[in-house]
Enzyme design. Structure first.
Site, PDB file in Angstrom:
ATOM      1  N   ASP A 154     -59.763 -34.880  11.386  1.00  0.00           N
ATOM      2  CA  ASP A 154     -59.169 -33.948  12.336  1.00  0.00           C
ATOM      3  C   ASP A 154     -57.694 -34.290  12.555  1.00  0.00           C
ATOM      4  OD1 ASP A 154     -61.647 -32.790  12.643  1.00  0.00           O
ATOM      5  OD2 ASP A 154     -62.108 -33.843  14.511  1.00  0.00           O
ATOM      6  N   GLU A 255     -66.087 -27.778  10.869  1.00  0.00           N
ATOM      7  CA  GLU A 255     -65.140 -28.784  11.356  1.00  0.00           C
ATOM      8  C   GLU A 255     -64.421 -28.322  12.620  1.00  0.00           C
ATOM      9  OE1 GLU A 255     -64.277 -31.784  10.993  1.00  0.00           O
ATOM     10  OE2 GLU A 255     -64.849 -32.493   9.004  1.00  0.00           O
ATOM     11  N   THR A 256     -64.421 -29.188  13.609  1.00  0.00           N
ATOM     12  CA  THR A 256     -63.774 -28.909  14.881  1.00  0.00           C
ATOM     13  C   THR A 256     -63.065 -30.169  15.354  1.00  0.00           C
ATOM     14  OG1 THR A 256     -64.145 -27.905  17.065  1.00  0.00           O
ATOM     15  CG2 THR A 256     -65.714 -29.574  16.371  1.00  0.00           C
ATOM     16  N   ASN A 258     -62.887 -33.066  17.078  1.00  0.00           N
ATOM     17  CA  ASN A 258     -63.684 -34.003  17.874  1.00  0.00           C
ATOM     18  C   ASN A 258     -63.559 -35.445  17.391  1.00  0.00           C
ATOM     19  OD1 ASN A 258     -65.209 -34.006  15.523  1.00  0.00           O
ATOM     20  ND2 ASN A 258     -66.900 -32.810  16.392  1.00  0.00           N
ATOM     21  N   ASP A 285     -68.839 -30.476   9.633  1.00  0.00           N
ATOM     22  CA  ASP A 285     -68.109 -31.464  10.418  1.00  0.00           C
ATOM     23  C   ASP A 285     -68.475 -32.879   9.961  1.00  0.00           C
ATOM     24  OD1 ASP A 285     -67.144 -33.185  12.563  1.00  0.00           O
ATOM     25  OD2 ASP A 285     -66.925 -31.352  13.742  1.00  0.00           O
ATOM     26  N   ASP A 401     -70.224 -16.460  18.204  1.00  0.00           N
ATOM     27  CA  ASP A 401     -69.550 -16.681  19.476  1.00  0.00           C
ATOM     28  C   ASP A 401     -68.608 -15.516  19.781  1.00  0.00           C
ATOM     29  OD1 ASP A 401     -68.621 -18.533  21.682  1.00  0.00           O
ATOM     30  OD2 ASP A 401     -66.736 -18.301  20.590  1.00  0.00           O
ATOM     31  N   GLU A 461     -73.279 -12.886  20.504  1.00  0.00           N
ATOM     32  CA  GLU A 461     -72.966 -13.069  21.910  1.00  0.00           C
ATOM     33  C   GLU A 461     -72.128 -11.846  22.276  1.00  0.00           C
ATOM     34  OE1 GLU A 461     -71.259 -16.529  24.854  1.00  0.00           O
ATOM     35  OE2 GLU A 461     -70.067 -16.053  23.075  1.00  0.00           O
ATOM     36  N   ASP A 536     -74.100 -23.012  27.665  1.00  0.00           N
ATOM     37  CA  ASP A 536     -72.991 -22.544  28.495  1.00  0.00           C
ATOM     38  C   ASP A 536     -73.522 -22.194  29.882  1.00  0.00           C
ATOM     39  OD1 ASP A 536     -70.623 -21.582  29.407  1.00  0.00           O
ATOM     40  OD2 ASP A 536     -70.490 -19.897  28.035  1.00  0.00           O
TER      41      ASP A 536
END
Length: 771
Positions: A154, A255-256, A258, A285, A401, A461, A536
Site C-alpha cells: 500500500d 487491495e485497500t 490497510n 489484498d 457498495d 446496496e 455498517d
C-alpha cells in the site's frame, strides 16, 4: 453508506482456476490491458490506457519498495487510447531483475508536457496541476497500472506514513514517489483450482457477511500463522457449513489502504478495517495472505474459494466501484492538491466524474469523488474486473457498495453533450438507460437463473448520497437489493412501540417478500435481501441492547467517528433475558420471511461492539469474531443454527414467485381472516399467517404469529390441514430461554387443533407446524 476514514493524511475524510460454466457474453479486456507474458514467457507486453497522455514511460523495478528503477521503456501509441511496449525477459534480466518484475508508469500530458530536461523530482515542463479540461498529469508520481493483478504494498505502510509524497499542488508536486509507490506485479497464471461452483438457486441461500481477517484472527483452533488470512478463512468452511450458511460474503478483499493498520498498536490511528478504499480492482489484498510472496495472495485466495466450494458454499465479494482510494481534492476551495496513485495520473477525465469547470469532483459517495461509471472505458474496467474475479478467482457473486452510483447517467463536464439527461453534469439515477453500468453488467455477465444453474448473483446496496440516489426497489431484473426497509420496519416493530406509528401491514409485507418494492419490476421475493443488521451499524445483539450508538469509547471498542443517528435500537429496559428474546425474534424475522436472508458474522453468538455503530476503523479484538462463548451465547448459536436448518428444510419459506392467496392467509389474533379494517388500524400490533406447505411440496404447513404489543396476546389457531394438529417449533418468549428454544425436528410440542388458544408474550414470535 460506508463511512471509512482511510488516508487521514491524504484527506479522505469520513462522515461513511475454475472457469465460469457459461462465459461472459462480450469480449473481456478487449484492449488487452495490463502486463502479460507471452506463451513461452520470453516477452512481457505492457498495455495501459490514457486518452489524454502525450508521453508514457514504463519503469521496471527489482523490488516493490525502497529501490530505484532498473530499467525504463517508452511506450508507443497502439490506437484507441492504448499505449504499449513489449520487453524481452532477457533484457529485463540483463538490467538486474532476475526475480519478480515490479512495474509502474510515468505519464505526461497537456498540463505537464514532456521536457527533455525533466528529471525525477523536477518541475521541468510543468504548466499547471490541473488544466481547464481536468488533466492532472504529473511525471513525479509513479502510477499503478489499473489492471495490475497484484500490487507490492500500500502507499502508506509500516515504512512510510507520509501521504504528501503522492500529492499534487505547490507543496508536493515535485516530491518523487517512485521508491514509495505501489508497484504492479507481473504474474503468470497460478494453476490453482477454485473447485466446482455451487449452482444452487439464490432463493435457497443463507448469506453470512464477514471480514476475511476478522473471521479467524482470534480463533484458537487455527494456527497463529494462518489467523486472519485467506488460508485461515478456508479452514472455517466446515464451521459455516455446520451453521447452515450457504454463501459467505466477504467485506472488500481487493487491495485497500490497510498496511499501516498496526503501525500504532492498540490504537485506531489511521486504521481501515472494513476496506472501502480500493487501490486496485484486480489484486487480492496481500495483507490477508499467509503467503505474501508474489503470486501467493492470488493462489491462496483461489485455494480458499476451492475449500468453500468443496463445502457447497458460494463465495461473494463486496466490491467498491463507486469511488477509489484516490478520493477527491484535499479541499473544496483549492483544486490543485489531490492524491495521485493511479487512475488520476493516467486519465483523470476518463476515470472520474468532474464537476463544472473540470477542477473538482462530483461526490455521491462521501469520500471525495464519483468514479465515472457512465464512461465506456471506465465501465470496461468494472466489467473486466468482475469477469476476472468470476472466471479466474472463482467468485460466485458480488455485493456492490453504493450501487446507485453505477446507474448514474451523467458524465463529467467535459462530455456534457453525451449525457442529455444531465447537461450540467451531476448525478441522475436512470436504470432505464441501457448504457449505465448496472445494465452493462447484466449484458456482459451471465446472471444465475431463478431456478439455479451457472452464473453470478448480483446484490445492490441501493443507495448513495444526495440526488435521487436512494433507489430501493429501483434496480432492473437480474439485480437483488439489500432491503433497508425490511431492516428499519422490523426494528421499529420491536423497538419503537410508543415512539412512532407501527404498521402491521408493513410488517406483513416484509414477512412475505416486500412485494411493494420488487413485484412491479418483474422481480421475485428472493430479490429482497433481508437483514436486521450488517457491518455498517449495530450488531444484532446491540440492536436490542443499546439505546443508540456509543462510538467515542476507548480502544478496542472505539473511538470511531461518523455513523447514523437513526438506529431504531432499544436496550429492552436493561433486562438481559428480554434482550436475548428480542434478538431471537429478530433472527426469526430473517429466517422465516420470504426473501434471501443475510446475517452478519458473529450474529450466531450475539457478538457485541458495545454500541459502536461505525467500527470501520477498528482492526481490533473487539471487531474480530470470538469463539469463546458463554452458555447464553452457545444457546443462541443453537437457536440460529436450528432456525437456518428449519428454513432450508421447508421450501414453503423460500418461494420462487409471489405467494398466492391460497398459499398464504393472514389472521387476526381472534382467528378471523384479517380484513382491511384490521390492516388500517394502527392500534393493531399483532398478526399471524399460515403458509400452505403442500403447494410447495413441503411436508408441513406453518403458522407464524408475531405479537408486537408490549403485553400478552391470545391467538386463536386456525384449522390445520386435515388429519393434523399444530405443534410448536419455537416460541421466542423469555420462558423459553435456553438451549432448546428452537427444538430439533421431531421434538415439537403438541399445541392442538383449530380453535386452540395460545397466549403469546409481548414482543415475540411463535412458530408452529402442522403434522
Amino acid at each position: 453508506m460506508k463511512c471509512p476514514k482511510i488516508f487521514v493524511t491524504l484527506a479522505l475524510a469520513c462522515a461513511s482456476l475454475a472457469v465460469l460454466m457459461t462465459p461472459a457474453h462480450a469480449a473481456i479486456n478487449s484492449m488487452s490491458l495490463g502486463a502479460s507474458y507471452n506463451s513461452s514467457q520470453t516477452d512481457i507486453t505492457f498495455r495501459v490506457y490514457s486518452s489524454q497522455a502525450t508521453r508514457m514511460v514504463l519503469y521496471l523495478y527489482s523490488a516493490g519498495y525502497g529501490v530505484q528503477e532498473s530499467a525504463t521503456y517508452v511506450l508507443s501509441v497502439a490506437g484507441s487510447g492504448v499505449w504499449a511496449v513489449t520487453v524481452p525477459v532477457s533484457a529485463i534480466q540483463s538490467a538486474g531483475i532476475t526475480g519478480t518484475v515490479y512495474y509502474g508508469y510515468r505519464a505526461w500530458g497537456p498540463n505537464w508536457p514532456y521536457s527533455t530536461s525533466w528529471t525525477k523530482g523536477s518541475s521541468a515542463g510543468f504548466v499547471s496541476d490541473v488544466d481547464a479540461n481536468g488533466n492532472r498529469f504529473n511525471p513525479n508520481k509513479l502510477l499503478l497500472d489499473p489492471y495490475a493483478l497484484e500490487i507490492s504494498q500500500d502507499p502508506l505502510n509500516a515504512s512510510n506514513q507520509n501521504g504528501n509524497i503522492f500529492a499534487s499542488g505547490s507543496l508536493y508536486r515535485t516530491m518523487d514517489s517512485g521508491t514509495y509507490a505501489s508497484k504492479g506485479v507481473v504474474l503468470a497464471a497460478s494453476g490453482q483450482s477454485t473447485g466446482t461452483k455451487p449452482t444452487r438457486a439464490q432463493k435457497d441461500d443463507v448469506l453470512y457477511e464477514v471480514n476475511v481477517r476478522g473471521l479467524t484472527k482470534q480463533d484458537p483452533s487455527i494456527a497463529t500463522a494462518y489467523q486472519g488470512t485467506y488460508y485461515g478463512a478456508g479452514l472455517k468452511a466446515s464451521y459455516l457449513a455446520s451453521l447452515g450458511v450457504t454463501a459467505v460474503e466477504f467485506l472488500p478483499v481487493q487491495e485497500t489502504q490497510n498496511d499501516e493498520n498496526d503501525v500504532v498498536p492498540n490504537s485506531d490511528v489511521d486504521q481501515n478495517y472494513w476496506g472501502y478504499s480500493t487501490e486496485d480492482f484486480f489484486a487480492p489484498d496481500r495483507r490477508y495472505a499467509y503467503n505474501k510472496a508474489p503470486g501467493g495472495p492470488t493462489a491462496e485466495f483461489q485455494a480458499m474459494v476451492q475449500t468453500f466450494h468443496n463445502a457447497g458454499i458460494k463465495v461473494y465479494m463486496d466490491v467498491v466501484y463507486n469511488h477509489t482510494a484516490e478520493g477527491g481534492t484535499w479541499s473544496n476551495t483549492d483544486p490543485t492538491t489531490a492524491t495521485i496513485l493511479s487512475w488520476r495520473g493516467l486519465d483523470n477525465t476518463t476515470y472520474y466524474e468532474l464537476s463544472a469547470g473540470n477542477q473538482f469532483y462530483y461526490d455521491n459517495t462521501g469520500v471525495g469523488g464519483n468514479y465515472n461509471t457512465y464512461n465506456t472505458v471506465a465501465q470496461n474496467l468494472i466489467v473486466d474486473s468482475l469477469a476476472y474475479w468470476t472466471n479466474t478467482m472463482g467468485v460466485d457473486g458480488f455485493r456492490f457498495d453504493l450501487a446507485s452510483v453505477l446507474a448514474n447517467s451523467c458524465l463529467n463536464g467535459a462530455a456534457e453533450a453525451a449525457a442529455p439527461n444531465c447537461p450540467s453534469g451531476g448525478y441522475n439515477f436512470d436504470a432505464q438507460d441501457s448504457n449505465v453500468a448496472v445494465n452493462r453488467i447484466l449484458r456482459e455477465l451471465t446472471v444465475r437463473p431463478a431456478a439455479g444453474g451457472s452464473g453470478v448473483d448480483l446484490f445492490a446496496e441501493p443507495w448513495a448520497i444526495g440526488g435521487n440516489s436512494y433507489q430501493l426497489g429501483g434496480f432492473p431484473v437480474g439485480w437483488s437489493e439489500w432491503n433497508g426497509v425490511f431492516r428499519d420496519s422490523m426494528r421499529q416493530a420491536q423497538n419503537e412501540l410508543g415512539n412512532m406509528t407501527i404498521s402491521i401491514g408493513q410488517d406483513a409485507n416484509d414477512f412475505s417478500g416486500s412485494s411493494n418494492l420488487f413485484q412491479a419490476s418483474g422481480r421475485a421475493p428472493w430479490n429482497s435481501t433481508n437483514f436486521i443488521d450488517i457491518h455498517d451499524g449495530l450488531t444484532l445483539k446491540d440492536v436490542y441492547s443499546c439505546n443508540g450508538s456509543s462510538n467515542s469509547q476507548a480502544w478496542p471498542y472505539g473511538p470511531s467517528d461518523g455513523g447514523t443517528s437513526t438506529n431504531y435500537s432499544w436496550d429492552q429496559g436493561g433486562a438481559a433475558a428480554d434482550q436475548r428474546r428480542a434478538a431471537r425474534t429478530g433472527m426469526a424475522f430473517e429466517m422465516l420471511s420470504a426473501g434471501t436472508p443475510l446475517m452478519q458474522g458473529g450474529d450466531e453468538y450475539l457478538r457485541t461492539l458495545q454500541c459502536n455503530n461505525n467500527a470501520y476503523n477498528l482492526d481490533s479484538p473487539a471487531n474480530w469474531l470470538n469463539y469463546s462463548w458463554s452458555s447464553d451465547q452457545s444457546n443462541f448459536y443453537n437457536f440460529a443454527q436450528r432456525s437456518i436448518a428449519f428454513r432450508k428444510a421447508h421450501p414453503a419459506l423460500r418461494p420462487a414467485t409471489w405467494y398466492s392467496s391460497s398459499q398464504l392467509v393472514w389472521y387476526e389474533p381472534s382467528g378471523a381472516v384479517a380484513d382491511t379494517s384490521y390492516w388500517d388500524n394502527t392500534s393493531n400490533n399483532a398478526i399471524a399467517y399460515t403458509v400452505n406447505g403442500s403447494s410447495f411440496g413441503d411436508a408441513n404447513s406453518m403458522y407464524i404469529a408475531f405479537n408486537g404489543w408490549s403485553g400478552s396476546v391470545n391467538f386463536t389457531l386456525p384449522t390445520p390441514p386435515t388429519g393434523t394438529n399444530w405443534y410448536r417449533v419455537t416460541d421466542t418468549c423469555d420462558w423459553n430461554d435456553g438451549a432448546n428454544t428452537f427444538v430439533a425436528p421431531g421434538s415439537e410440542t403438541l399445541i392442538g387443533g383449530g380453535g386452540t388458544t395460545y397466549g403469546q408474550c409481548g414482543q415475540s414470535l411463535l412458530l408452529l407446524i402442522a403434522k
